[in-house]
Design a protein around this motif. Structure first.
Motif: not given
Length: 145
Positions: A41-69
């Motif tokens: 999974a971590v090598t499938e794409y050049p950038v991989v993010l394990f997060m709470k929620g998804n980019p359209e609806q992050p379920m925590c502020g820290f995940s939201r922050g990384v998505v914004k970055i």
């Protein structure tokens, strides 16, 4: 996705998981099959993010922050993949053991663990994250754009 592989190894040790999380002993609870699936999974794409929620609806502020970055770099969708750890408890636990990092979100670039939200923010502010993404061909170099 990862549930069946981890279920066997973790079900036998549920009573000791919390105390072992703080020690190196926990590492052996992640089955080789689960470790292999997470590595894929971590090598499938050049950038991989394990997060709470998804980019359209992050379920925590820290995940939201990384998505914004990451959104600041306009990473093409074919080079970016996210996994919602809230959908899979074994993945949520397994990724922490795999990276030896206790929190989520977790960012990987080119198969290598970069860090969590604090490290991603620091690297973004210093320009290191942009350089890393350029170095691995995820985004064009500033001189090319």
């Amino acid at each position: 996705m990862f549930q069946s592989a981890l279920r066997t190894s973790l079900s036998l040790h549920r009573s000791t998981v919390s105390s072992c999380l703080r020690s190196q002993t926990f590492r052996r609870f992640l089955s080789q099959e689960s470790r292999t699936k997470i590595q894929a999974a971590v090598t499938e794409y050049p950038v991989v993010l394990f997060m709470k929620g998804n980019p359209e609806q992050p379920m925590c502020g820290f995940s939201r922050g990384v998505v914004k970055i990451l959104s600041a770099f306009d990473i093409p969708p074919e080079k970016f993949k996210t996994y919602n750890v809230l959908e899979d408890l074994e993945l949520r636990t397994g990724i922490k053991e795999f990276s030896e990092w206790p929190t989520i979100p977790q960012l990987y670039v080119n198969g290598e663990f970069v860090g969590g939200s604090d490290i991603a923010l620091s690297m973004f502010q210093s320009g290191e994250l942009e350089s890393l993404l350029e170095q691995h061909g995820v985004i064009p170099k500033a001189s090319e754009s």
